[in-house]
Enzyme design. Structure first.
Site, PDB file in Angstrom:
ATOM      1  N   ASP A 110       0.915  -0.977   0.014  1.00  0.00           N
ATOM      2  CA  ASP A 110       0.106   0.228  -0.009  1.00  0.00           C
ATOM      3  C   ASP A 110       1.063   1.201   0.051  1.00  0.00           C
ATOM      4  O   ASP A 110       1.438   1.724  -1.030  1.00  0.00           O
ATOM      5  CB  ASP A 110      -0.786  -0.255   1.294  1.00  0.00           C
ATOM      6  CG  ASP A 110      -2.013   0.631   1.188  1.00  0.00           C
ATOM      7  OD1 ASP A 110      -2.096   1.521   0.588  1.00  0.00           O
ATOM      8  OD2 ASP A 110      -3.036   0.450   2.056  1.00  0.00           O
ATOM      9  N   PHE A 159     -10.376  -0.042   0.014  1.00  0.00           N
ATOM     10  CA  PHE A 159      -9.899  -0.896   0.854  1.00  0.00           C
ATOM     11  C   PHE A 159     -10.577  -2.159   0.588  1.00  0.00           C
ATOM     12  O   PHE A 159     -11.789  -2.347   0.778  1.00  0.00           O
ATOM     13  CB  PHE A 159     -10.367  -0.432   2.205  1.00  0.00           C
ATOM     14  CG  PHE A 159      -9.964  -1.015   3.328  1.00  0.00           C
ATOM     15  CD1 PHE A 159      -8.521  -1.062   3.918  1.00  0.00           C
ATOM     16  CD2 PHE A 159     -10.537  -2.008   4.078  1.00  0.00           C
ATOM     17  CE1 PHE A 159      -8.237  -1.670   4.765  1.00  0.00           C
ATOM     18  CE2 PHE A 159     -10.243  -2.720   5.162  1.00  0.00           C
ATOM     19  CZ  PHE A 159      -8.951  -2.767   5.548  1.00  0.00           C
ATOM     20  N   ARG A 172     -10.688 -12.467   6.853  1.00  0.00           N
ATOM     21  CA  ARG A 172      -9.243 -13.048   5.968  1.00  0.00           C
ATOM     22  C   ARG A 172      -9.544 -14.466   5.265  1.00  0.00           C
ATOM     23  O   ARG A 172      -8.986 -14.897   4.470  1.00  0.00           O
ATOM     24  CB  ARG A 172      -8.328 -13.392   7.120  1.00  0.00           C
ATOM     25  CG  ARG A 172      -7.942 -12.021   8.073  1.00  0.00           C
ATOM     26  CD  ARG A 172      -6.471 -12.680   8.756  1.00  0.00           C
ATOM     27  NE  ARG A 172      -6.153 -11.750   9.700  1.00  0.00           N
ATOM     28  CZ  ARG A 172      -5.321 -10.774   9.391  1.00  0.00           C
ATOM     29  NH1 ARG A 172      -4.838 -10.377   8.378  1.00  0.00           N
ATOM     30  NH2 ARG A 172      -4.995  -9.738  10.472  1.00  0.00           N
TER      31      ARG A 172
HETATM   32  C1  PRP Z   1      -0.725  -5.194   5.740  1.00  0.00           C
HETATM   33  C2  PRP Z   1       0.186  -5.841   4.532  1.00  0.00           C
HETATM   34  C3  PRP Z   1       1.471  -5.278   4.647  1.00  0.00           C
HETATM   35  C4  PRP Z   1       1.062  -3.857   4.995  1.00  0.00           C
HETATM   36  C5  PRP Z   1       0.915  -2.981   3.673  1.00  0.00           C
HETATM   37  O1  PRP Z   1      -0.377  -5.514   7.137  1.00  0.00           O
HETATM   38  O2  PRP Z   1       0.179  -7.324   4.899  1.00  0.00           O
HETATM   39  O3  PRP Z   1       2.280  -5.933   5.668  1.00  0.00           O
HETATM   40  O4  PRP Z   1      -0.013  -3.860   5.524  1.00  0.00           O
HETATM   41  O5  PRP Z   1       0.875  -1.570   3.986  1.00  0.00           O
HETATM   42  P1  PRP Z   1       1.962  -0.494   3.708  1.00  0.00           P
HETATM   43  O6  PRP Z   1       2.383  -0.753   2.283  1.00  0.00           O
HETATM   44  O7  PRP Z   1       0.988   0.658   3.855  1.00  0.00           O
HETATM   45  O8  PRP Z   1       3.080  -0.612   4.671  1.00  0.00           O
HETATM   46  P2  PRP Z   1      -1.058  -5.341   8.241  1.00  0.00           P
HETATM   47  O9  PRP Z   1      -0.295  -4.460   9.134  1.00  0.00           O
HETATM   48  O10 PRP Z   1      -2.758  -5.057   7.927  1.00  0.00           O
HETATM   49  O11 PRP Z   1      -0.957  -6.858   9.108  1.00  0.00           O
HETATM   50  P3  PRP Z   1      -1.573  -8.113   8.873  1.00  0.00           P
HETATM   51  O12 PRP Z   1      -0.901  -8.738   7.544  1.00  0.00           O
HETATM   52  O13 PRP Z   1      -1.544  -8.869   9.800  1.00  0.00           O
HETATM   53  O14 PRP Z   1      -3.136  -7.860   8.406  1.00  0.00           O
END
Ligand code: PRP
Length: 187
Positions: A110, A159, A172
């Site tokens: 993201d 989202f 999930r």
């Molecule tokens: C999500 C995804 C990435 C990160 C991407 O993890 O798995 O690690 O967000 O976002 P960014 O590019 O803005 O940094 P999340 O923190 O939601 O944890 P999860 O995988 O446990 O849901």
């Protein structure tokens, strides 16, 4: 605690990626990775929790020998739908990646802040090579430029949940990727 009354599918406003499309693309990525890493010391490093279904499907389609390792990180200081770039390691690698060809497996990129942190961290562990494979890429929200070697799907700035991705830790286990109805956020 899991809210048992949530109707997961009814909360989805639009299905962005159907299960069949995801599975077909994962198989394509795996074929490419199998060819690119032939004869190398491939280690897949999955970033929990979101990448769990993708990792499980991807590794089973890869035909060359590989090792896996798992990390879990959380970004803190952000919100339920936004990451902050401040990353905390909840679970570190179990084994050394010194000399390995590491492929980092993510569910979504993201802002890129999480990946930026992880790449710097893993580079410090002296891998022979370090590349990135993500199921989903949302380039519209990128804050740091990072090279991404394998991308399943490029998606718009919505989202999304499902196939590993959560909202409030739910959704999930959906087999597809979809966009939540706006009222789910506000309720
Ligand atoms: C999500 C995804 C990435 C990160 C991407 O993890 O798995 O690690 O967000 O976002 P960014 O590019 O803005 O940094 P999340 O923190 O939601 O944890 P999860 O995988 O446990 O849901």
């Amino acid at each position: 605690m899991v809210r048992a009354d949530v109707d997961l599918v009814a909360d989805i406003g639009e299905v962005l990626l159907e299960e069949d499309a995801i599975q077909a693309r994962v198989a394509e990525l795996a074929a490419q990775i199998s060819a690119d890493y032939s004869g190398r010391q491939l280690t897949l490093v999955s970033v929990l929790k979101g990448s769990l279904p993708f990792m499980a499907d991807l590794m089973r389609h890869i035909t060359i020998p590989l090792r896996i390792d798992l990390m879990e990180v959380s970004s803190y200081g952000g919100t339920a739908t936004e990451s902050s770039g401040l990353v905390r390691i909840l679970k570190d690698l179990s084994s050394s990646i010194d000399g390995s060809d590491v492929l980092l497996v993510e569910d979504i990129i993201d802002t890129g802040l999480t990946l930026n942190y992880l790449l710097r961290y893993l580079r410090g562990k002296n891998p022979a090579s370090l590349r990135v494979c993500t199921l989903l890429d949302k380039p519209a929200r990128r804050l740091v430029e990072i090279p991404v070697d394998y991308i399943g799907f490029t998606i718009p700035d919505q989202f999304v949940v499902g196939y590993g991705l959560d909202y409030g830790e739910l959704y999930r286990n959906l087999r597809f990727v979809g966009v939540l109805r706006p009222e789910v956020y506000s309720s």
